[in-house]
Write an enzyme that holds these catalytic residues in place. Structure first.
Site, mmCIF file in Angstrom:
data_model
loop_
_atom_site.group_PDB
_atom_site.id
_atom_site.type_symbol
_atom_site.label_atom_id
_atom_site.label_comp_id
_atom_site.label_asym_id
_atom_site.label_seq_id
_atom_site.Cartn_x
_atom_site.Cartn_y
_atom_site.Cartn_z
ATOM 1 N N GLY A 11 0.786 -1.239 0.000
ATOM 2 C CA GLY A 11 0.000 0.000 0.000
ATOM 3 C C GLY A 11 0.812 1.280 0.000
ATOM 4 O O GLY A 11 0.310 2.330 0.427
ATOM 5 N N ASN A 13 1.769 3.055 -2.654
ATOM 6 C CA ASN A 13 1.149 3.994 -3.599
ATOM 7 C C ASN A 13 -0.113 4.601 -2.997
ATOM 8 O O ASN A 13 -0.354 5.805 -3.130
ATOM 9 C CB ASN A 13 0.847 3.305 -4.928
ATOM 10 C CG ASN A 13 2.068 3.235 -5.831
ATOM 11 O OD1 ASN A 13 2.481 4.233 -6.408
ATOM 12 N ND2 ASN A 13 2.671 2.063 -5.911
ATOM 13 N N LEU A 92 -9.621 -7.609 -13.246
ATOM 14 C CA LEU A 92 -11.021 -7.214 -13.060
ATOM 15 C C LEU A 92 -11.883 -7.874 -14.138
ATOM 16 O O LEU A 92 -11.469 -7.996 -15.293
ATOM 17 C CB LEU A 92 -11.164 -5.696 -13.159
ATOM 18 C CG LEU A 92 -10.312 -4.846 -12.205
ATOM 19 C CD1 LEU A 92 -10.717 -3.373 -12.326
ATOM 20 C CD2 LEU A 92 -10.444 -5.315 -10.771
ATOM 21 N N HIS A 108 1.650 0.681 -13.230
ATOM 22 C CA HIS A 108 2.408 -0.528 -13.560
ATOM 23 C C HIS A 108 3.904 -0.184 -13.575
ATOM 24 O O HIS A 108 4.294 0.837 -14.158
ATOM 25 C CB HIS A 108 1.969 -1.069 -14.926
ATOM 26 C CG HIS A 108 2.665 -2.338 -15.283
ATOM 27 N ND1 HIS A 108 2.322 -3.557 -14.736
ATOM 28 C CD2 HIS A 108 3.724 -2.567 -16.106
ATOM 29 C CE1 HIS A 108 3.133 -4.486 -15.212
ATOM 30 N NE2 HIS A 108 3.986 -3.911 -16.046
ATOM 31 N N GLU A 141 -10.141 -4.247 -20.823
ATOM 32 C CA GLU A 141 -10.351 -5.674 -20.555
ATOM 33 C C GLU A 141 -9.107 -6.533 -20.813
ATOM 34 O O GLU A 141 -9.123 -7.719 -20.551
ATOM 35 C CB GLU A 141 -11.577 -6.161 -21.334
ATOM 36 C CG GLU A 141 -12.844 -5.551 -20.732
ATOM 37 C CD GLU A 141 -14.103 -5.814 -21.536
ATOM 38 O OE1 GLU A 141 -14.114 -6.754 -22.341
ATOM 39 O OE2 GLU A 141 -15.078 -5.057 -21.332
ATOM 40 N N GLU A 171 9.792 4.831 -6.066
ATOM 41 C CA GLU A 171 9.779 6.279 -5.739
ATOM 42 C C GLU A 171 9.158 7.063 -6.890
ATOM 43 O O GLU A 171 8.394 7.995 -6.678
ATOM 44 C CB GLU A 171 11.208 6.807 -5.584
ATOM 45 C CG GLU A 171 11.864 6.488 -4.280
ATOM 46 C CD GLU A 171 13.341 6.906 -4.316
ATOM 47 O OE1 GLU A 171 13.695 7.850 -5.053
ATOM 48 O OE2 GLU A 171 14.122 6.245 -3.612
HETATM 49 C C1 GRF Z 1 3.779 -1.335 -7.376
HETATM 50 O O1 GRF Z 1 5.054 -1.606 -7.882
HETATM 51 C C2 GRF Z 1 2.782 -1.183 -8.487
HETATM 52 O O2 GRF Z 1 3.307 -0.587 -9.633
HETATM 53 C C3 GRF Z 1 2.394 -2.591 -8.791
HETATM 54 O O3 GRF Z 1 2.349 -3.224 -7.522
HETATM 55 C C4 GRF Z 1 3.220 -2.536 -6.621
HETATM 56 C C5 GRF Z 1 2.391 -2.127 -5.448
HETATM 57 O O4 GRF Z 1 3.165 -1.547 -4.413
HETATM 58 N N1 GRF Z 1 1.156 -2.648 -9.531
HETATM 59 P P1 GRF Z 1 2.431 -0.827 -3.212
HETATM 60 O O5 GRF Z 1 1.442 -1.821 -2.621
HETATM 61 O O6 GRF Z 1 1.734 0.395 -3.738
HETATM 62 O O7 GRF Z 1 3.522 -0.488 -2.253
#
Ligand code: GRF
Length: 208
Positions: A11, A13, A92, A108, A141, A171
């Protein structure tokens, strides 16, 4: 605008988005709910500590469609207008995507369309690319496929390991996701075929 954030793990992000809303970097937005398919996700604790509403909605042996229907109902109940996937480790269903047309975005950790799917940072590192990065895109999709909102390049150094590279990409993910969400919330964009174009004009026209 009310955001719903879907997570499965750490979590970071999600937390970066929450802090950007708090400090005004993403204006006119609030997090209505953070949902995890994994009840043990670290990110749920981080969200709770921030006073954000959280909900664990595990698959519990159901079909993906039933699971998604419960998540969609929760998001709709909370009037969510933008769904942000942030390390949500499930695909999804069509119905989920159709319930939020052009209202679901994902981050991503590669420069799409290169290195889709799991462990994108390691895929890029192992391939030996000199530059990789991260991408924020609308969700359609197909896996890691929708129209690209924003990308950031990260250089691979000779002394990098897959881990140091992943940390530097992460980061950059935080900064990129915040920037992209602020732009989407501001609403000054249009999607033409696969191209997301940001124009101050669009918003003015939309307000007419
Ligand atoms: C991130 O690298 C994101 O790009 C990918 O999964 C990871 C999630 O990291 N889809 P966090 O849970 O946000 O720390």
């Amino acid at each position: 605008m009310k955001l719903g954030i879907l997570i499965s793990g750490r979590g970071s992000n999600m937390l970066a988005i929450a802090e950007a809303i708090e400090n005004g970097t993403i204006p006119n937005a609030e997090i209505a709910v953070v949902i995890s398919d994994k009840p043990s996700a670290q990110g749920l604790i981080k969200a709770m500590e921030k006073g954000i509403k959280t909900q664990a909605i595990p698959l519990s042996g159901r079909l993906r469609e039933e699971h998604d229907a419960e998540i969609v109902a929760e998001l709709k109940n909370r009037d969510v207008e933008l769904v942000c996937l942030a390390g949500y480790m499930r695909l999804l269903s069509k119905d989920f995507i159709r319930s939020f047309p052009n209202q679901i975005i994902n981050i991503h950790p590669s420069l799409l369309p290169s290195f889709k799917g799991l462990d994108a940072q390691k895929q890029a590192f192992d391939y030996g690319v000199k530059f990789t990065g991260c991408t924020v895109h609308f969700v359609d999709e197909e896996l890691d496929h929708g129209a690209i909102i924003a990308q950031k390049v990260v250089e691979v150094n000779d002394n990098d390991t897959s881990e140091t590279l992943s940390a530097r990409i992460l980061e950059n993910e935080h900064a990129l996701y915040i920037e992209a969400i602020a732009k989407i919330v501001a609403g000054n964009y249009e999607i033409i075929e696969r191209k997301v174009k940001f124009t101050a004009e669009t918003q003015r026209r939309g307000e007419d």
